[in-house]
Design an enzyme around this catalytic site. Structure first.
Site, mmCIF file in Angstrom:
data_model
loop_
_atom_site.group_PDB
_atom_site.id
_atom_site.type_symbol
_atom_site.label_atom_id
_atom_site.label_comp_id
_atom_site.label_asym_id
_atom_site.label_seq_id
_atom_site.Cartn_x
_atom_site.Cartn_y
_atom_site.Cartn_z
ATOM 1 N N PHE A 139 -12.756 -1.951 -24.783
ATOM 2 C CA PHE A 139 -14.047 -1.472 -24.256
ATOM 3 C C PHE A 139 -13.889 -0.189 -23.451
ATOM 4 O O PHE A 139 -14.685 0.105 -22.571
ATOM 5 C CB PHE A 139 -14.733 -2.561 -23.429
ATOM 6 N N ILE A 159 -9.630 -2.887 -32.372
ATOM 7 C CA ILE A 159 -9.796 -3.567 -31.075
ATOM 8 C C ILE A 159 -10.781 -4.727 -31.205
ATOM 9 O O ILE A 159 -11.354 -5.182 -30.220
ATOM 10 C CB ILE A 159 -10.236 -2.576 -29.981
ATOM 11 N N GLY A 176 -14.487 5.696 -34.083
ATOM 12 C CA GLY A 176 -13.342 5.199 -34.841
ATOM 13 C C GLY A 176 -13.644 4.953 -36.307
ATOM 14 O O GLY A 176 -12.928 5.434 -37.192
ATOM 15 N N ALA A 177 -14.686 4.197 -36.587
ATOM 16 C CA ALA A 177 -14.943 3.756 -37.961
ATOM 17 C C ALA A 177 -15.206 4.937 -38.887
ATOM 18 O O ALA A 177 -14.594 5.067 -39.946
ATOM 19 C CB ALA A 177 -16.127 2.791 -37.983
ATOM 20 N N ILE A 200 -23.694 1.620 -43.461
ATOM 21 C CA ILE A 200 -22.996 0.528 -42.781
ATOM 22 C C ILE A 200 -21.859 0.078 -43.698
ATOM 23 O O ILE A 200 -22.084 -0.415 -44.811
ATOM 24 C CB ILE A 200 -23.972 -0.629 -42.476
ATOM 25 N N LYS A 208 -21.159 -7.293 -42.078
ATOM 26 C CA LYS A 208 -20.766 -8.458 -41.277
ATOM 27 C C LYS A 208 -20.072 -8.022 -39.983
ATOM 28 O O LYS A 208 -20.456 -8.444 -38.887
ATOM 29 C CB LYS A 208 -19.840 -9.380 -42.088
ATOM 30 N N THR A 209 -19.072 -7.161 -40.107
ATOM 31 C CA THR A 209 -18.360 -6.752 -38.895
ATOM 32 C C THR A 209 -19.213 -5.808 -38.051
ATOM 33 O O THR A 209 -19.120 -5.813 -36.824
ATOM 34 C CB THR A 209 -17.015 -6.092 -39.245
ATOM 35 N N GLY A 254 -20.802 0.505 -32.614
ATOM 36 C CA GLY A 254 -20.256 -0.375 -31.579
ATOM 37 C C GLY A 254 -20.795 -0.107 -30.194
ATOM 38 O O GLY A 254 -20.826 -1.000 -29.351
ATOM 39 N N GLU A 255 -21.192 1.121 -29.935
ATOM 40 C CA GLU A 255 -21.750 1.436 -28.617
ATOM 41 C C GLU A 255 -23.267 1.499 -28.659
ATOM 42 O O GLU A 255 -23.939 1.172 -27.691
ATOM 43 C CB GLU A 255 -21.133 2.745 -28.106
#
Lengths: 734, 210
Positions: A245, A470, A513-514, A618, A622-623, A693-694
């Site tokens: 995080f 992470i 990251g992704a 996307i 799922k993730t 993620g954010e």
């Protein structure tokens, strides 16, 4: 490859593997306890010694003496590392405070000693025998008290600390409807489940450190800088990371003390930061004070928007950039922002999930709710009215894709927003019930990312990059990318991450990251495709890769055959031109929350949550969904419970463990829904993807706060929304 | 000679070597003679871990958690806080879940300990492990073994009619519900925030609808 023009049709668009909700390829390891984390590498180092960290008992001052005799004589003790015997240490680029204190102390629980012993119990016991004498200096620990003398912060590389467009003061004064309100957000702790942990082993003057770290490359450089070693003498290995995080973007004292302890002991040493040390020894999200002024016409159009933020940090530390999203999110001709930074002697403030936007939107999105209320407008409609498709400071610069309005409309529709009542008027037995919403906004950053890919004689693919997972699903989405590119099944791809000997990636942070690491794998796979075509004597531009075969015109061969006995390999990196300067690249969400407040006790329960997200393609729904629900959970924490309590006399966070620092548990979180808009962003990268993620966190806390307001009619502007701030203001129980 | 005596001998050799190495920045005087473990308070304890008899000689201060992780190398059980605050160290002892960081190993003579490794393997998953994968009931994975051990035990607790804080009426049999699971699982923190998915996974294994 250089990505400098928008993506056209490419092999990823086949979506045979990418875009599908595969379960994680590392799932069987994580669920059976066989995924190896840093402190448990019995497989690579047999019987390391154990280090135990002693933290400073003062926040500012110096050590006058250390009595180590009793500790040195305690059973099992091998060595004690302190600043006295550690040798001269440098400091990493990304560190503010030194990782080993003494004689000067920069913050509370700064590491001052590492006791290395044969067993954990011996090290812990001996550490308690060390007697340290301090000379305590007067420090500054209270942001509110330091606010009035806090200067404008130094400009960040890509963000000015004072901005002004048009005539904010004049427009605000002239606005018929205005809001001028001040909000506060507290210090937050990352509180990832895996404590910071490292195991170090030296061979000559080279050190290998198994650690838990989000950014392998910069951390390797920072270890080298701290230990005064060439970069090549440091190897970091971090295949599994028990949450970060933002807390593990940087090296912390566990890394350096494990290395120093191992060098001094002449044997491998492992160190974990004891949980009660973590909030003060490491970094945290700094508290903020935010003043927001919004002026609007009676029809709801914003004419003036101003956002000023104050935070504190150690000398040379950076500010919490809470005002930044306000430069971009809503229209309005007259605008200003200012970021002010006080010098405080609390532990180091630094990045935590969505630094800037997370606390910034906690304030801005309450302010938007408040002024919509003043205007008598629906807060969804108010935001839609003030949407912008261009950078409001520079209208010639459009957004690459901006579907905020669609997110808000779909969210309102799916959530049943139309049933929302007036504040304090919806009653369900003993509960006052309300709905709240907020916009979510987080930029999408482009960063160079490299990868190496191998094809073997079985037709299997191996991917290597120093990128990390992470918990974000990196293993799986990189495998999906390689499988799509090379035309093989997901089970035929092996992904290796988190090793500083692999090609450099940007690592995990800033939700970059992704998109960047998959683009790096895409680039490397393009090269591997060329190598395969060349090996087979095919023309590379019309060669198709599907079902484990390579086809060009009428010719076809098994992919495995191209590999031959030695295999083929390729390495490349994605690099970017200036598309991110010509276009604003961001991600968007509409967050919707239903909350119930007990009319007698004031207890708040979150009943329903929905996020509608627009973040380009996307890669794995799922993730990606898991990241968003996890972020929504963190948003509930920020709204209702998370706060590092500051002792403003002694300068430390009092509730420095997982009992005192409250985070959401199962009983706090309802079923959560996430909808991803079906979109791509070809301007962003060849994957046409951005991060989520954010985004999933940004705005959530304000949506909860606005739901509490709608339930009760009571506005709380100081997070977290705890009983003491509203119980006496609740409506009288009839 | 126990396994531990061997470790000590080896460390003693290494530490002596360290003290004489000229490259060290640390003064040699800091290195101390090694005290043999045999002279420390230690005790023998026998556990049945995942069906295997394990005879250990341990420093009496060793927690069950550290006995599993550091001595038996069963590292699936995680140390998140070492203070009973997070639940990552949850294992089952004689069928009931406990925080293994809050109990000393020597208190468990003869006890049957089940860890995540005892539930299933990557090749042969326990239904709860398979359900966590299917529902993505985890992210970083660090709390996951504790969540799974807790989840298996929670279903057994409900079946055994053990009430919880949210059980409304103690007279009828305890029954499965989303609120029961959320309450009973609340000692297992997941900072990645997979709670909604974990509930889906547990619900599937229970065979109920939440």
């Amino acid at each position: 490859m250089k990505f400098d023009t928008p993506a056209t049709t490419n092999p990823i668009d086949q979506l045979k593997v990418v875009g599908k909700g595969y379960t994680r390829i590392d799932g069987p390891m994580k669920t059976t306890g066989t995924a190896p984390y840093a402190y448990e590498r019995h497989d690579v180092v047999d019987n390391p010694a154990y280090g135990y960290v002693l933290g400073s008992a003062i926040a500012k001052g110096k050590i006058t003496s250390m009595d180590l005799d009793a500790a040195k004589g305690a059973p099992g003790v091998i060595i004690i590392v302190t600043a006295d015997n550690a040798g001269k240490l440098g400091k990493g680029k990304l560190n503010t405070a030194h990782l080993l204190g003494g004689p000067a102390i920069e913050h509370y629980h700064q590491a001052v000693a590492l006791v290395v012993a044969q067993t954990f119990e011996q090290a812990r016991s001996a550490a308690a025998l060390i007697r340290v004498s301090y000379q305590e200096d007067q420090g500054t620990y209270d942001l509110a008290a330091a606010k009035n003398i806090a200067p404008v912060a130094k400009d960040e590389p890509d963000a000015k600390s004072a901005t002004s467009v048009g005539d904010f003061a004049g427009a605000f004064a002239a606005a018929p409807v205005k809001l001028d309100a001040t909000y506060t957000t507290p210090d937050h702790s990352h509180s990832m489940m895996e404590p910071f942990a490292s195991m170090a082993a030296w061979t000559g003057n080279k050190v290998t450190i198994w650690t838990s770290n989000q950014l392998i490359h910069s951390s390797t450089e920072d270890v080298a800088a701290t230990l005064n070693l060439p970069n090549d003498n440091v190897r970091l290995i971090s295949p599994f990371i028990g949450g970060g995080f933002g807390g593990k973007l940087f090296i912390r004292s566990d890394v350096i003390l494990a290395a120093l302890g191992a060098r001094a002991a002449g044997q491998p040493v492992k160190v974990t930061l004891q949980r009660p040390l973590i909030p003060n020894n490491t970094t945290h999200r700094a508290s903020t004070i935010q003043r927001i002024r919004i002026g609007a016409l009676a029809d709801g159009h914003i004419t003036a928007i101003g956002h000023e933020g104050w935070s504190g940090n150690l000398p040379e530390g950076r500010p919490e950039t809470a005002v930044m999203q306000t430069r971009l999110l809503y229209a309005g001709a007259n605008r200003m922002t200012a970021t002010r930074l006080a010098t405080l002697d609390l532990p180091e403030g630094n990045a935590m999930r969505a630094p800037g936007e997370a606390p910034g939107l906690m304030a801005l999105e309450i302010a938007m709710d408040e002024i919509a209320d003043k205007l008598g407008m629906d807060p969804v409609q108010f935001r839609i009215l003030n949407d912008t498709q261009v950078d409001p400071e520079k209208p010639s610069r459009p957004y690459s894709r901006r579907a905020l309005v669609e997110c808000l409309k779909m969210g309102a529709d799916k959530f049943g927003w139309a049933k929302r009542g007036a504040p304090g008027k919806t009653v369900d037995g003993r509960w006052l019930v309300g709905m709240g919403m907020a916009a979510g906004f987080r930029n999408s950053m482009v960063k160079k990312s490299g990868a190496k890919v191998y094809l073997d004689g079985k037709g299997d693919i191996t991917v290597e990059t120093d990128m990390t997972d992470i918990g974000t699903g990196t293993y799986t989405i990189l495998a999906q990318t390689a499988a799509e590119m090379m035309g093989v099944g997901l089970h035929q791809v092996v992904v290796r991450l988190g090793d500083s000997t692999y090609p450099v990636s940007p690592g995990s942070g800033g939700q970059f990251g992704a998109s960047n690491s998959t683009s790096g794998v895409y680039a490397a796979c393009l090269k591997l495709r060329e190598a395969v075509a060349q090996k087979l004597g095919f023309k590379s531009d019309d060669t198709m890769f599907a079902d484990g075969r390579v086809t060009s015109g009428s010719r076809s061969a098994a992919l495995a055959d191209a590999a031959g006995e030695v295999g083929l390999q390729a390495e490349d990196a994605i690099e970017y031109g200036d598309l991110d300067k010509k276009y604003q690249e961001s991600t968007f969400a509409g967050h919707f929350v239903e909350a119930a407040v007990n009319s007698y006790t004031g207890e708040i329960r979150v009943r329903r949550m929905l996020a509608v997200c627009a973040a380009g393609r996307i890669l794995n729904p799922k993730t990606a969904r898991s990241q968003v629900i996890g972020a929504m959970t963190m948003g509930v924490g920020a709204a209702l419970m998370e706060e590092l309590a500051v002792d403003t006399r002694r300068g430390f966070f009092v509730n420095h463990d997982l009992a005192g620092y409250e985070v959401p548990v199962h009983a706090d979180i309802p079923h959560q829904d996430v909808i991803f808009l079906d979109e791509t962003d070809p301007i962003a990268n060849p994957m046409k993807a951005k991060g989520v993620g954010e985004l999933g966190l940004c705005g959530v806390a304000a949506a909860v706060a606005n739901a509490v307001y709608n339930a009760t009619g009571v506005r709380v502007r100081d997070y977290p929304i705890t009983l003491d701030k509203y119980l006496t203001r609740l409506p009288a129980v009839a | 000679m126990t396994k531990h005596d061997i470790e000590v001998t080896r460390r003693g050799v290494l530490a002596t070597g360290a003290a004489t190495a000229a490259v060290l920045a640390v003064q040699a005087a800091y290195a101390q003679p090694i005290v043999p473990l045999a002279s420390l308070p230690s005790a023998k304890v026998s556990l049945v871990v995942n069906g295997h008899n394990e005879d250990l000689t341990l420093d009496t201060r060793t927690t069950l958690l550290d006995a599993l992780r550091e001595h038996l190398h069963l590292t699936g059980t995680k140390k998140g806080c070492d203070h009973g605050q997070c639940g990552a160290c949850t294992v089952m002892v004689n069928g009931r879940r406990i925080n293994s960081c809050l109990t000393l190993a020597v208190m468990h003579q003869g006890d049957k300990v089940t860890t995540i490794e005892g539930l299933g393997t990557p090749e042969q998953l326990h239904p709860m492990q398979a359900a966590f994968i299917k529902h993505d009931g985890y992210q970083c994975g660090y709390c996951t073994p504790g969540q799974i051990c807790s989840a298996v035990a929670v279903l057994a607790e409900i079946k055994a009619d053990i009430p919880s804080h949210v059980t409304g009426d103690l007279l009828p049999h305890a029954s499965f519900s989303a609120d029961e699971v959320r309450e009973r699982m609340s000692g297992n923190i997941c900072r990645c925030g997979a709670y909604s998915n974990i509930l889906d996974a547990i619900t599937e294994v229970s065979g109920e609808t939440a």
